[in-house]
Write an enzyme that holds these catalytic residues in place. Sequence first.
Site, PDB file in Angstrom:
ATOM      1  N   CYS A 119       6.289   5.743   8.428  1.00 29.63           N
ATOM      2  CA  CYS A 119       5.277   5.060   7.415  1.00 29.63           C
ATOM      3  C   CYS A 119       6.285   5.165   6.143  1.00 29.63           C
ATOM      4  CB  CYS A 119       4.574   6.001   7.443  1.00 29.63           C
ATOM      5  SG  CYS A 119       3.310   5.931   5.454  1.00 29.63           S
ATOM      6  N   GLY A 125      -3.882  -6.362  11.781  1.00 30.75           N
ATOM      7  CA  GLY A 125      -3.198  -5.156  10.343  1.00 30.75           C
ATOM      8  C   GLY A 125      -4.220  -5.716   9.015  1.00 30.75           C
ATOM      9  N   THR A 126      -3.964  -6.662   7.767  1.00 26.36           N
ATOM     10  CA  THR A 126      -4.193  -6.501   7.180  1.00 26.36           C
ATOM     11  C   THR A 126      -5.072  -7.253   6.864  1.00 26.36           C
ATOM     12  OG1 THR A 126      -1.973  -6.180   6.225  1.00 26.36           O
ATOM     13  CG2 THR A 126      -3.543  -7.694   5.046  1.00 26.36           C
ATOM     14  N   ASN A 150       0.766  -0.817   0.158  1.00 29.38           N
ATOM     15  CA  ASN A 150       0.171  -0.036  -0.127  1.00 29.38           C
ATOM     16  C   ASN A 150       0.710   1.143  -0.241  1.00 29.38           C
ATOM     17  OD1 ASN A 150      -0.328   1.661   2.455  1.00 29.38           O
ATOM     18  ND2 ASN A 150       0.676  -0.072   2.859  1.00 29.38           N
TER      19      ASN A 150
END
Lengths: 264, 304
Positions: free
Chosen positions: B130, B266-267, B70
């Site tokens: 990030c 998460g995912t 992503n």
Amino acid sequence: MIGTVVENIKLNDKYYYMIINNKDFVENAKVGQFLMVQSKEYDYINDPILRRPFGVCDVDYDSGDFSILYMIVGKGTMLLSTFKKGSKIEFSSPLGNSFTIQNEKNVALVGGGIGIAPLYFLAKKLKNNNCKITLYFGGQSETDIIFLDKFEKFVDEIVVTTNDGSKGLKGLVTEPFIKNIDYYDYVYSCGPKKMLEAVSKICINSGKAVEVSLDERMACGLGACLGCIVYVRDNDGNEIQKRCCVEGPIFDGSKVIWESVCRG
Amino acid sequence: MIESLKINLCGVEFKNPIITASGTFGYGLEYANHIDLNKLGGISVKGISLKEVKGNPMPRIMETSAGMLNAIGLQNVGVERFIKEKLPALRKYDTKIIVNFWGKTLEEYIEVARVLDGEDVDMLEMNISCPNIKEGGIAFGTDPKMTYEVVYNCKKVMKNKPLIVKLSPNVTNIKVFGKVAEEAGADAISAINTLLGMAININTRKPFLSNITGGLSGPAIKPVAIRMVYELYKTIKIPIVGIGGIMNYRDVIEFYLAGASAVQVGTANFVDPEIPIKIIDELDNYLKCNNIRNISELTGKVEI
Ligand SMILES: Cc1cc2nc3c(=O)[nH]c(=O)nc-3n(C[C@H](O)[C@H](O)[C@H](O)COP(=O)(O)OP(=O)(O)OC[C@H]3O[C@@H](n4cnc5c(N)ncnc54)[C@H](O)[C@@H]3O)c2cc1C
Ligand code: FES
């Protein structure tokens, strides 16, 4: 949600039609909505990981069956084609917004390839509302022209085109559509983005309202990942972001900023 | 309340150690119609910055083998709107709220930390990792001096809330960063953020993501995450929140054995929003079957 596969029919080498039983889903599904389907039968297998989005193609309120029409593209759809009758399948609730259903109007449905999937559910509802419906259905070649016999019951006229001329008129579906545009009050379209853009521009130029169903890559389908953004203009002309999975997949074709819609 | 799953992280009582990971759970509210948020141990919300951020151009996501890339670009409504529009609704749920935050500059980090520290939230999670934005973020997470500076200065203005520092795996030696964050005053570490990756469409010869590279998440990165949690556990004393490809209770146990004191899912939230809830039930069952009174007993218990 979990459902039972009632049928998983091979229409030809490219297309399959799966009927799934789940009453809750059927009661809540609106025309134009989609669902995220888990393409593997066992959840301890981690690949492919994401669920796949498919439009709701049909629902049967009596039996509690609904269906998806899908094209084999990659590993997810390939796995989906291996589901046997009677197996369990996992999916989300019906997601996204829906088409607005017109009443007693002359409407055109413009579908390209697998884009006809949600148009079938739509055609049934429009027929119920006494609309006069023309289906413009374009494909690459003969194998893409499926479901005609089913559509015949609900639409008044069908115009077929193929790029190679193997079925119907040779050329793009927009060619016969643009010739007759004046006749329609309202236009709905689903298919490749290039086609949706062309259909929208034809409608804008002739002042017709147009709703398009857009496909974006999706991870969550719930509005959380922000992976499915579509840029549109608001009423003041400002560029704003919409999540295809929540505020879409149905958009006003005249508001979409087509240059920014991602291709491929 | 499941006794075997109750944990205490930096003085905050969690009903269970299952926290949804930042960036995979929106502001929590997106999931309210799909699962019962009250069942979750905690929610770490989408990374908040001082000003609203619109994110990267499309395409932003791509599925890969057992994972996904992503490059959303830390899109968020900004701290002011978060507090006004999201927090009150989120607070109605009986779960701990962790606010993930970041800045483009040191000053922005400090300002967001100061503002959030005065709000009705349970913990802050500093994102210095990030990979998808040009300024800030990862720059602070890949240079030990900058990591020290940002953690130390944010801690200085934080009077009320514990601070978790979320580390980047895109470094040669994660132990150095764990140590530096601990010395600078971090109350806990969360590890790992996404691994920098890339995918190319061979037909168009173009990268699949507009940002060219993106963050890899999902089961594909779990072994890397387990190794890093293990290394951190041997190096630092503050608790570690394990993150990376958790899909089921077995993955949670594995993170605990490596050294985790809580975990983030998460995912998996994209795959099926029910997964965190399923994990909670399965964990309870596992602990009962194995006569383990509380999950905390498993932290760091890998046998070498
Ligand atoms: C709202 C919506 C409705 C859809 N309705 C239908 C339908 O009714 N029938 C149908 O056959 N297809 C439909 N699609 C497209 C369908 O989701 C993809 O063909 C499918 O995901 C391909 O998966 P794959 O694993 O076979 O392909 P792969 O190429 O291996 O998939 C890799 C990744 O890309 C994504 N992806 C690939 N192609 C598309 C695409 N065209 N659109 C969105 N994501 C894509 C996949 O979901 C997956 O995450 C729809 C897509 C959306 C967004
Ligand atoms: S698919 Fe995740 S926000 Fe639309």
